[in-house]
Design an enzyme around this catalytic site. Structure first.
Site, PDB file in Angstrom:
ATOM      1  N   ASP A  68      -3.562   8.535  -6.737  1.00 31.02           N
ATOM      2  CA  ASP A  68      -4.737  10.175  -7.121  1.00 31.02           C
ATOM      3  C   ASP A  68      -4.582   9.329  -9.033  1.00 31.02           C
ATOM      4  O   ASP A  68      -3.867   9.062  -9.602  1.00 31.02           O
ATOM      5  CB  ASP A  68      -3.741  11.028  -6.876  1.00 31.02           C
ATOM      6  CG  ASP A  68      -5.402  11.916  -6.803  1.00 31.02           C
ATOM      7  OD1 ASP A  68      -6.772  11.031  -7.135  1.00 31.02           O
ATOM      8  OD2 ASP A  68      -4.807  13.203  -6.460  1.00 31.02           O
ATOM      9  N   GLY A 120      -5.162  11.904 -11.447  1.00 31.14           N
ATOM     10  CA  GLY A 120      -4.182  13.175 -11.908  1.00 31.14           C
ATOM     11  C   GLY A 120      -5.395  14.317 -12.943  1.00 31.14           C
ATOM     12  O   GLY A 120      -4.714  15.165 -13.053  1.00 31.14           O
ATOM     13  N   GLY A 121      -6.276  14.163 -11.524  1.00 36.31           N
ATOM     14  CA  GLY A 121      -7.738  15.308 -11.761  1.00 36.31           C
ATOM     15  C   GLY A 121      -7.227  16.300 -11.364  1.00 36.31           C
ATOM     16  O   GLY A 121      -8.032  17.688 -12.146  1.00 36.31           O
ATOM     17  N   GLN A 144     -17.912  15.455  -6.555  1.00 33.81           N
ATOM     18  CA  GLN A 144     -17.709  17.182  -6.929  1.00 33.81           C
ATOM     19  C   GLN A 144     -18.751  17.651  -5.959  1.00 33.81           C
ATOM     20  O   GLN A 144     -19.919  17.403  -5.914  1.00 33.81           O
ATOM     21  CB  GLN A 144     -17.424  16.580  -8.082  1.00 33.81           C
ATOM     22  CG  GLN A 144     -15.705  16.011  -8.378  1.00 33.81           C
ATOM     23  CD  GLN A 144     -14.895  17.030  -7.703  1.00 33.81           C
ATOM     24  OE1 GLN A 144     -14.777  17.925  -7.352  1.00 33.81           O
ATOM     25  NE2 GLN A 144     -13.852  16.276  -7.849  1.00 33.81           N
ATOM     26  N   ASP A 182      -5.537  12.306   3.226  1.00 32.19           N
ATOM     27  CA  ASP A 182      -3.538  13.253   2.532  1.00 32.19           C
ATOM     28  C   ASP A 182      -3.869  14.066   2.664  1.00 32.19           C
ATOM     29  O   ASP A 182      -4.333  15.154   2.277  1.00 32.19           O
ATOM     30  CB  ASP A 182      -4.156  11.977   1.017  1.00 32.19           C
ATOM     31  CG  ASP A 182      -3.850  12.944  -0.246  1.00 32.19           C
ATOM     32  OD1 ASP A 182      -3.236  13.356  -0.548  1.00 32.19           O
ATOM     33  OD2 ASP A 182      -5.693  13.421  -0.092  1.00 32.19           O
ATOM     34  N   CYS A 230       6.118  14.113  22.199  1.00 33.18           N
ATOM     35  CA  CYS A 230       6.749  12.487  21.192  1.00 33.18           C
ATOM     36  C   CYS A 230       7.832  11.844  21.620  1.00 33.18           C
ATOM     37  O   CYS A 230       8.536  12.056  21.833  1.00 33.18           O
ATOM     38  CB  CYS A 230       6.629  14.050  19.926  1.00 33.18           C
ATOM     39  SG  CYS A 230       7.016  13.417  19.047  1.00 33.18           S
ATOM     40  N   CYS A 285       8.976  10.669  18.187  1.00 30.18           N
ATOM     41  CA  CYS A 285       9.448  10.147  17.403  1.00 30.18           C
ATOM     42  C   CYS A 285      10.979   9.936  17.528  1.00 30.18           C
ATOM     43  O   CYS A 285      11.380  10.196  18.708  1.00 30.18           O
ATOM     44  CB  CYS A 285       9.075  10.768  16.379  1.00 30.18           C
ATOM     45  SG  CYS A 285       9.909  12.837  15.930  1.00 30.18           S
ATOM     46  N   CYS A 330      12.346  13.107  18.341  1.00 28.74           N
ATOM     47  CA  CYS A 330      12.468  13.524  19.145  1.00 28.74           C
ATOM     48  C   CYS A 330      12.760  13.472  20.146  1.00 28.74           C
ATOM     49  O   CYS A 330      14.022  13.476  21.491  1.00 28.74           O
ATOM     50  CB  CYS A 330      10.964  14.270  19.873  1.00 28.74           C
ATOM     51  SG  CYS A 330      10.129  15.753  19.073  1.00 28.74           S
ATOM     52  N   HIS A 376       9.971  13.686  12.280  1.00 27.91           N
ATOM     53  CA  HIS A 376       8.600  14.499  12.826  1.00 27.91           C
ATOM     54  C   HIS A 376       7.180  14.945  12.972  1.00 27.91           C
ATOM     55  O   HIS A 376       6.071  14.306  13.337  1.00 27.91           O
ATOM     56  CB  HIS A 376       9.370  15.531  13.942  1.00 27.91           C
ATOM     57  CG  HIS A 376       8.635  16.045  15.044  1.00 27.91           C
ATOM     58  ND1 HIS A 376       7.963  15.665  16.528  1.00 27.91           N
ATOM     59  CD2 HIS A 376       7.808  17.663  15.065  1.00 27.91           C
ATOM     60  CE1 HIS A 376       7.585  16.661  16.818  1.00 27.91           C
ATOM     61  NE2 HIS A 376       6.324  17.396  15.816  1.00 27.91           N
TER      62      HIS A 376
END
Length: 372
Positions: free
Chosen positions: A90, A92-93, A193, A271, A309, A311, A314, A340
């Site tokens: 990213d 930094g905005g 924007q 994200d 799950c 993972c 789990c 998890h």
């Protein structure tokens, strides 16, 4: 970057993005490693346990600590962190927005004080790219002017004016640098924007998407205080003005429901800090909704967090053990809970991709909500 649309199901898209470091199948969720590390996890956790193909780092934080020149010394983010797959950084905005009490934007960039030591720094469209060249991220976000919602029409109009101007400067600079052999394998995304106003969103999207040298486009300035439905409506409105043949990234979003709703509206990339932050606070995501692991009812519960799950957490540990670790503030808890929650998010994206490829996204969405 190579980008291919593998299948669509109405507006939902299953795509493939190839960067210098990995092949990314979308829809994709990018775990957030703000300072070059996904909190409580290491590179091996990310690529072996979770199979993550791309994670996010933050230009603002990495510039301040340890500094982009230090990271360049170690061979960029890949050499520094030992995560072999892709990075998106990213600009930094957002930090300038979230730390608005110690930052100030003008027509040329953003002046801010370090949250670490109070020192003054100035980000411009060119300087944030120079930092990201040193980071050697696969996808670089440009500097944008983000505003909190609600905002006046005058402030939104100014945001668009600045963002478009900075985008023009950034892409011109990037193309010049590539001719010099700098950033040749790095890709650059612009950020749309406009708040939740349709007229402003259309204006911003058209102005930025007309800059055809950009490798992809993001929708920014959402999930900053507006109602969920307003966010969904804004995304649905905006994507129609974005090119079909390039990735679409919705920044900083969000809950599992947000992911499903916005994949349905044509978004490819996401994200959010939510899976790891919630994990640290005791909230775990499951196929049937959220649970609070510190609840007394889990003390003697020998079942896994989510029976569906597979993972690492789990497969090996009970709710009772996880509840104990959380209450005892054992550091092991943070790793197991983060594994998890991220596994849940990444699996959700794979399930959506599979549904799109099979032309059954509507069925997937119905079952997703029915189980919750």
């Amino acid at each position: 970057m190579k980008f291919n649309i593998d299948k669509t199901d109405k507006n939902a898209r299953a795509c493939t993005i190839k960067t210098a470091h990995s092949t990314i199948q979308t829809p994709v969720f990018m775990p957030v490693g703000t300072a070059g590390s996904v909190k409580s996890l290491d590179a091996k956790d990310m690529y072996e346990e979770l199979g993550a193909k791309i994670i996010l780092g933050n230009t603002y934080h990495l510039y301040l600590r340890p500094n982009d020149k230090v990271i360049k010394h170690f061979g960029g983010l890949h050499g520094f962190t030992k995560f072999p797959n892709s990075f998106l950084t990213d600009s930094g905005g957002f930090q300038a927005f979230s730390l608005s009490d110690i930052s100030k934007a003008d027509k040329d960039g953003i002046m801010f004080r370090s949250h670490i030591d109070g020192s003054k720094h100035y980000f411009t469209p060119k300087s944030v790219l120079d930092i990201q060249y040193n980071l050697n991220s696969d996808i670089m976000m440009i500097l944008d002017d983000l505003v909190a919602l609600p905002a006046t029409h005058e402030r939104i109009a100014l945001s668009i004016e600045r963002t478009t101007d900075w985008a023009k400067k950034a892409i011109e600079y990037h193309m010049e640098q590539k001719k010099k052999g700098i950033g040749v394998d790095q890709n650059i995304f612009a950020i749309i924007q406009g708040g939740t106003d349709k007229t402003y969103r259309k204006q911003s999207a058209k102005e930025l998407c007309a800059l055809e040298d950009y490798d992809g486009y993001a929708i920014g300035g959402l999930s900053v205080g507006e109602a969920n439905q307003d966010m969904y409506d804004t995304v649905e409105w905006t994507t129609q003005f974005m090119p079909e043949n390039k990735p679409r990234y919705l920044m900083g979003v969000g809950t599992p429901e947000d992911l499903v709703e916005n994949v349905e509206r044509g978004v490819d990339m996401f994200d959010c800090v939510m899976p790891t932050r919630n994990a640290r606070n005791g909230t775990l995501f499951t196929s049937f909704g959220k649970i609070n692991i510190k609840a007394a009812k889990f003390k003697l519960d020998d079942s896994p967090i989510d029976p569906e799950c597979d993972c690492h957490t789990c497969k090996n540990y009970s709710r009772g053990y996880m509840s104990h670790l959380f209450r005892a503030r054992e550091l092991t808890y943070f790793r197991l809970a983060s594994l998890h929650n991220l596994h849940y998010y990444l699996t959700l994206m794979k399930q959506m991709r599979e549904a799109i490829l099979e032309g059954k996204f509507a069925d997937f969405k119905k079952k997703f909500y029915d189980k919750r």
